[in-house]
Design an enzyme around this catalytic site. Structure first.
Site, PDB file in Angstrom:
ATOM      1  N   ASN A  26       0.856  -1.191   0.000  1.00  0.00           N
ATOM      2  CA  ASN A  26       0.000   0.000   0.000  1.00  0.00           C
ATOM      3  C   ASN A  26       0.887   1.235   0.000  1.00  0.00           C
ATOM      4  O   ASN A  26       1.505   1.569   1.014  1.00  0.00           O
ATOM      5  CB  ASN A  26      -0.898  -0.025   1.254  1.00  0.00           C
ATOM      6  CG  ASN A  26      -1.732   1.235   1.386  1.00  0.00           C
ATOM      7  OD1 ASN A  26      -1.855   2.020   0.438  1.00  0.00           O
ATOM      8  ND2 ASN A  26      -2.320   1.431   2.559  1.00  0.00           N
ATOM      9  N   TRP A  27       0.944   1.894  -1.146  1.00  0.00           N
ATOM     10  CA  TRP A  27       1.840   3.045  -1.274  1.00  0.00           C
ATOM     11  C   TRP A  27       1.254   4.311  -0.652  1.00  0.00           C
ATOM     12  O   TRP A  27       1.945   5.319  -0.559  1.00  0.00           O
ATOM     13  CB  TRP A  27       2.151   3.320  -2.754  1.00  0.00           C
ATOM     14  CG  TRP A  27       2.861   2.193  -3.459  1.00  0.00           C
ATOM     15  CD1 TRP A  27       3.264   0.988  -2.925  1.00  0.00           C
ATOM     16  CD2 TRP A  27       3.263   2.170  -4.833  1.00  0.00           C
ATOM     17  NE1 TRP A  27       3.876   0.225  -3.877  1.00  0.00           N
ATOM     18  CE2 TRP A  27       3.888   0.917  -5.069  1.00  0.00           C
ATOM     19  CE3 TRP A  27       3.143   3.065  -5.901  1.00  0.00           C
ATOM     20  CZ2 TRP A  27       4.395   0.566  -6.322  1.00  0.00           C
ATOM     21  CZ3 TRP A  27       3.646   2.714  -7.143  1.00  0.00           C
ATOM     22  CH2 TRP A  27       4.271   1.477  -7.341  1.00  0.00           C
ATOM     23  N   LYS A  28      -0.003   4.273  -0.305  1.00  0.00           N
ATOM     24  CA  LYS A  28      -0.680   5.450   0.264  1.00  0.00           C
ATOM     25  C   LYS A  28      -0.471   6.657  -0.666  1.00  0.00           C
ATOM     26  O   LYS A  28      -0.410   6.483  -1.875  1.00  0.00           O
ATOM     27  CB  LYS A  28      -0.198   5.715   1.691  1.00  0.00           C
ATOM     28  CG  LYS A  28      -0.241   4.457   2.555  1.00  0.00           C
ATOM     29  CD  LYS A  28      -0.038   4.730   4.003  1.00  0.00           C
ATOM     30  CE  LYS A  28       0.092   3.406   4.744  1.00  0.00           C
ATOM     31  NZ  LYS A  28      -0.011   3.532   6.186  1.00  0.00           N
ATOM     32  N   GLY A 254       2.814  -1.276   4.284  1.00  0.00           N
ATOM     33  CA  GLY A 254       2.800   0.139   3.939  1.00  0.00           C
ATOM     34  C   GLY A 254       4.211   0.639   3.670  1.00  0.00           C
ATOM     35  O   GLY A 254       4.762   0.448   2.584  1.00  0.00           O
ATOM     36  N   GLY A 255       4.827   1.238   4.674  1.00  0.00           N
ATOM     37  CA  GLY A 255       6.134   1.880   4.523  1.00  0.00           C
ATOM     38  C   GLY A 255       7.171   1.028   3.801  1.00  0.00           C
ATOM     39  O   GLY A 255       7.864   1.519   2.900  1.00  0.00           O
TER      40      GLY A 255
HETATM   41  C1  PEP Z   1      -0.795  -0.010   5.993  1.00  0.00           C
HETATM   42  O1  PEP Z   1      -0.944   1.185   5.883  1.00  0.00           O
HETATM   43  O2  PEP Z   1      -1.628  -0.788   5.500  1.00  0.00           O
HETATM   44  C2  PEP Z   1       0.370  -0.484   6.728  1.00  0.00           C
HETATM   45  C3  PEP Z   1       0.377  -1.704   7.158  1.00  0.00           C
HETATM   46  O3  PEP Z   1       1.389   0.417   6.925  1.00  0.00           O
HETATM   47  P1  PEP Z   1       2.817   0.124   7.602  1.00  0.00           P
HETATM   48  O4  PEP Z   1       3.331  -1.169   7.040  1.00  0.00           O
HETATM   49  O5  PEP Z   1       3.650   1.295   7.230  1.00  0.00           O
HETATM   50  O6  PEP Z   1       2.573   0.005   9.073  1.00  0.00           O
END
Ligand code: PEP
Length: 270
Positions: A26-28, A254-255
């Site tokens: 998930n690149w947001k 995410g990150g």
């Molecule tokens: C997400 O936003 O779905 C997520 C899991 O982010 P992160 O891995 O950065 O916690």
């Protein structure tokens, strides 16, 4: 007896499970176009050279890049695309929104629904998410339905009951066939973007509880077919132990999905 044994094998031996292994990124709201293209090219090349498992790799770029990114993954059959959100409405005067039908029309197979950031910043409720799930499914787009509790809920409430209720209110109106098109992502809010990963035991506890909850409504065989991903600060270091848990079928990242080396290593752990 044979049937019973077969059922037990399906429930307890991961190798015989039919559910998909998935690693989604998930690149947001990150990356400009050149960066998004570069990341995709690197991922496709690294996956081709290094990934030997059958995990489905789902990229969730900002919607504006979906058609571009699609061209870069078309020769990589293990890759697919997800939008990060879609409207609950089919079409009409909803400025700025993106419909499930539009996603279908450009060949996008998945959509994130109910990410905690959408719940928190855009006030998305379980009832609204149920509508989004319906609309996505009606256009053949598979929801990746996100659920999870806050730290306060984990510390003070029946946190498992809270997450089970998110499923009940947004998914349990679906038919068996519809539910089989849904992927679930358990993402404890306290672990998202915080660097605090849930331990494999904490994640497994919730995943098993959610699978049992699905089984209580749809039966064990349906529950065994639903992929349940873990999300929340997953890294290449934490992925192997998480993914080794019997009810964790992959990750929503995410990150770490913004870095090709790190994300490829997470995929390899699946
Ligand atoms: C997400 O936003 O779905 C997520 C899991 O982010 P992160 O891995 O950065 O916690």
């Amino acid at each position: 007896m044979v049937l019973l044994l077969r059922k037990m094998t399906f429930s307890h031996n991961k190798n015989f499970l039919m559910r998909k292994k998935i690693v989604a990124g998930n690149w947001k709201m990150n990356k400009v176009l050149d960066e998004a293209v570069a990341l995709t090219s690197e991922l496709v090349n690294m996956a081709k050279d290094e990934v030997r498992n059958d995990a489905k790799i789902i990229l969730c770029p900002p919607a504006i890049y979906l058609t571009t990114i699609q061209k870069y993954i078309e020769d990589a059959p293990n890759f697919a695309l997800a939008a990060q959100n879609c409207s609950d409405k089919v079409s009409g005067a909803f400025t700025g929104e993106i419909s499930a039908q539009m996603l279908q029309s450009i060949g996008v197979q998945y959509v994130l629904i109910g990410h905690s950031e959408r719940r928190q910043y855009f006030n998305e409720t379980n009832a609204l998410l149920a509508e989004k799930v319906n609309t996505a499914l009606s256009f053949g787009v598979s929801p990746i339905f996100c659920c999870g509790e806050s730290l306060e809920q984990r510390q003070n409430e029946d946190y498992i009951g809270f997450v089970k209720n998110q499923l009940t209110e947004s998914l349990f109106h679906l038919s068996e066939e519809q539910l089989k098109s849904v992927v679930i992502a358990y993402e404890p809010i306290w672990a998202i973007g915080t660097g605090l990963t849930a331990s494999a035991e904490q994640a497994q506890e919730m995943h098993a509880a959610l699978r049992a909850h699905i089984a209580s409504k749809y039966g064990a065989e349906v529950a065994d077919e639903i992929s349940i991903l873990y999300g929340g600060s997953v890294t290449a270091a934490s992925a192997p132990e998480l993914f080794a848990s019997p009810d964790i079928d992959g990750g929503l990242v995410g990150g770490a999905s913004l870095k090709s080396r790190e994300f490829t290593n997470i995929i390899k752990a699946r």
